[in-house]
Design an enzyme around this catalytic site. Sequence first.
Site, PDB file in Angstrom:
ATOM      1  N   HIS A  21      -6.093   7.356   3.949  1.00 55.14           N
ATOM      2  CA  HIS A  21      -6.844   8.440   3.327  1.00 55.14           C
ATOM      3  C   HIS A  21      -7.318   9.466   4.350  1.00 55.14           C
ATOM      4  O   HIS A  21      -7.566  10.624   3.991  1.00 55.14           O
ATOM      5  CB  HIS A  21      -8.019   7.873   2.531  1.00 55.14           C
ATOM      6  CG  HIS A  21      -7.611   7.272   1.229  1.00 55.14           C
ATOM      7  ND1 HIS A  21      -8.379   7.337   0.088  1.00 55.14           N
ATOM      8  CD2 HIS A  21      -6.482   6.598   0.873  1.00 55.14           C
ATOM      9  CE1 HIS A  21      -7.751   6.733  -0.897  1.00 55.14           C
ATOM     10  NE2 HIS A  21      -6.603   6.263  -0.447  1.00 55.14           N
ATOM     11  N   HIS A  53       1.287  -0.690  -1.020  1.00 54.26           N
ATOM     12  CA  HIS A  53       0.795  -1.629  -2.024  1.00 54.26           C
ATOM     13  C   HIS A  53       1.345  -3.032  -1.840  1.00 54.26           C
ATOM     14  O   HIS A  53       1.078  -3.910  -2.665  1.00 54.26           O
ATOM     15  CB  HIS A  53       1.135  -1.100  -3.421  1.00 54.26           C
ATOM     16  CG  HIS A  53       0.390   0.155  -3.767  1.00 54.26           C
ATOM     17  ND1 HIS A  53       0.689   0.934  -4.865  1.00 54.26           N
ATOM     18  CD2 HIS A  53      -0.643   0.779  -3.144  1.00 54.26           C
ATOM     19  CE1 HIS A  53      -0.134   1.972  -4.901  1.00 54.26           C
ATOM     20  NE2 HIS A  53      -0.950   1.902  -3.867  1.00 54.26           N
TER      21      HIS A  53
END
Length: 725
Positions: free
Chosen positions: A100, A268
Site C-alpha cells: 500500500h 493473496h
Amino acid sequence: MNEMSVKTGGKCPVMHGSATSSTSTSNKSWWPDALNVEILHQHGARSNPMDPDFNYREALKTLDFDALKADVNALMTDSQSWWPADWGHYGGLMIRMSWHSAGTYRTSDGRGGASTGNLRFAPLNSWPDNGNLDKARRLLWPIKKKYGNAVSWADLIVLAGTIAYENMGLKTFGFGFGREDIWAPEIDINWGEEKEWLAPSENRYANLEDAETLGPNLAAVHMGLIYVNPEGVNGHPDPARTAQHIRVTFERMAMDDEETAALTAGGHTVGKAHGNGDAGALGAEPEGGEVQDQGFGWMNPNTTGKASGHITSGIEGAWTTNPIKFDMGYFDMLFGHEWELTESPAGAKQWKPVSIKNEDMPIDTDDGTTRTMPMMTDADMAMKVDPIYREICERFMADEAYFRDTFARAWFKLTHRDMGPKVNYIGPDVPSEDLIWQDPIPAGSTSYDVSSVKAKIAATDLTPVDMITTAWDSARTYRGSDKRGGANGARIRFAPQRTWEANEPARLDRVLSVLDPIAKETGASIADVIILAGNVGVETVAKAGGFNVDFPFTPGRGDATEAMTDAESFEPLEPLADGFRNYAKAQFAGSADAMFLDRAQLLGLTAPELVVLLGGMRVIGANYGDVKHGVFTDREGTLSTDYFVNLTDMSNTWHPVSDDMYEIRDRQSGAVKWTATRADLVFGSNSILRAYAEVYAQDDNKEKFAKDFVAAWNKVMMADRFDVS
C-alpha cells in the site's frame, strides 16, 4: 497541514465512508481557487529535522545490511500481545504495508509510491484502505530506533514486505535501498476531489461503464482506496465488470496484464483479510483520533486480544490453505472450486466455495486446530472470469517456476518503480540485470574537450533560441516524483518525444542534424552536446545583456538507444502545458497557471527559481512557435530584467481579450504594448509570485537576476544527473 481530518465514527473502512467537514480558516478555505504556490515550498529545510549536511546515501554506507535483514526476519514471528500476529506471523501485515505504500504510484505524473515514506502522514496514514497499517509501523519502530539515520522509514517499510516474502518461501528478485524520507504530507498530489471517503465511483468516471474514463491523474476507483473495491464496482459484485476496472487501475500504476495477474495471485497467496466482528464499533482513524490514542487508529473495543478479532477491510478470511507459505495454494483454491456470494460477519460482500473439504480450509489464526472458511474477493474472481487473466493464470499453474519469477519481478517493479534509474539503488541485493522500466543509460564520455565542443556549436548557424529551446525541451521532461525523464540519455531523439507537438519537431530535427555531427566528431555524447548548446545560447544572450556569466557544466551524460527506451511508458511525460515556453496543447483543457506550477514542482524548482526562469525565458524569446505573448521587452534575445520591470509598471493596464489572452495597454494612450497569457499575468496577480517578481524588477538586482537565472537553468539541466554527487 491537513484539511481533511476525518473521524470515521466507527464505520467499517471498506463498507462505509463519512463526509468530511472542515473548520479550517486557511487561505485555501477563504479563496479555494487561489493558485497553490505552497507546493513549491513543501519539504523545505524548515520541516526537515536532519542536519543541513546530512546525506542519506552516505548514511547508508554505515548500515549493517545483514544485521538489519536478520532483525526484520526475526520480527516476522515475534507476535506481540498488543497486536497478535495471524498464525504467529506478521508476514501478511508487512506485505500489505509495503504494497500500500508502493501502490499509490501512478504513471500520469509519477507521484505517489513508496520512495518518500509518505505512508506515515495524512491522508495516507488514515485512508480506509490502510486500516491498521499504523500497527505495522509501530511493530517496526524498535528496528527503526535501533538503526536510526542509517535506514529511512521509506526503505524500511518496503524492506519489511520483501523480507516477509522471503521468510515465507519466495526467492525475491532483489532489493535496493536509497529512498529518502520526507517530513510532512505531500500536498502536491491530487488524490481526487471527493469530500467523502469511498464516495461512489461515478465521481471519478465520465462513464462508469467504461473503465478508461477514470479521471486523469487518478488510478484508484474510490477516494481512500489503493486499487479497486474488493466487493465489486461500487460495492456490487460482478467479476467481469471488476476485471475491466482492475485492468485500467493497474495499467495506470505501470503494470501490464501479466504483472497484474501475478501480483493479485502472489499478493493473496499469503495472509488474510479481517472482518470478524462489528465494524460499527471501530474508533476513528489515526489522524482523527484523540490525543490519548497516540496515533493509533481504528481501535476496536470488542477485541478479544486475539488475531481472529481484528477488523480491517470488513472482508473476512484467508485465500489459501496455508496462508503463511508462498506456494501455489491461491490457484488451487480459486480454480479448484466453484464459488458463491456470501457476506462476512462485518457485512462485506465476498465469495465462498460452494463445497470444500475440511482439510483444504485454512486453520484458525489463533487456536491452530479449528478450520475456517476461505474466501475470495470480487477482484480475485475476476482472475477466473476474465478470459485474458484466466489464460495468464493457467500459464502460471502449468509452470510454478515461471509464476514465482514473474511475481518476484513484478513485486520488485512495484516497490522500486518510483526510484528512477538503477544508479539510485544501494545495497548488496541490487540485481545486476538492467530492466527497461528503469530507463537504462550507458555511461557517457568525460574525456572530450568541452571548450572545443562549445566553439564548434557557436560556429554553427543555430540561433541562441534554437539552442536554448532544444536543451530546455530535452531536460524539462524530468519528474522528481519518480525520477524519470530529463536530458540524460537524449531520448528526445526517439519516439514519442521526437514528434511531440511541444518539442516543435521541425525545429528539433534541424537542430539535431547540426549537433549530431559535432557529437560524433568530438566523442561527446549527443546528450551532453544538447545541453552544451543550451549553455552556449544562454551565454550569448547574457553577454548581449552585459553579463559575463560563469556557466557550470558537468560532462558524462550517456546516449540511450531505442532498444533501451520503452516508448509507450514515455507517453505520460508529454508536456500538455509548459508555461516556461508559453505552450498549451490545443486540445488540453485546464488552468494554464496551475499546470505551470505543476511542471515547476515536478522539476524540483522553488518559487523564486520558477519566477527567474520564466522572466529570462520570455525576454530571450524562447516561446513555443516564436509567439510574442509575455515578451515584455523591446530587445528580445537579450537576457535582461525587462519582463519584471514592465510587468510591475503601473503606467500599464491589463485587459482580457479571450479566456487565456490579455493585452497590456498604455494607461494614458490605450495603445497595445504587449500581449500575454495567464501564465504571464499570474506573476503580477498572485501575491507570493509578485513579491518575487518585484525583487527582480528592482534597479539594484540586475546582476542577481543573471546569476540566479544561470543557477536555476543549470539546476534543470542537471536534475537527472544521479551519477553526480
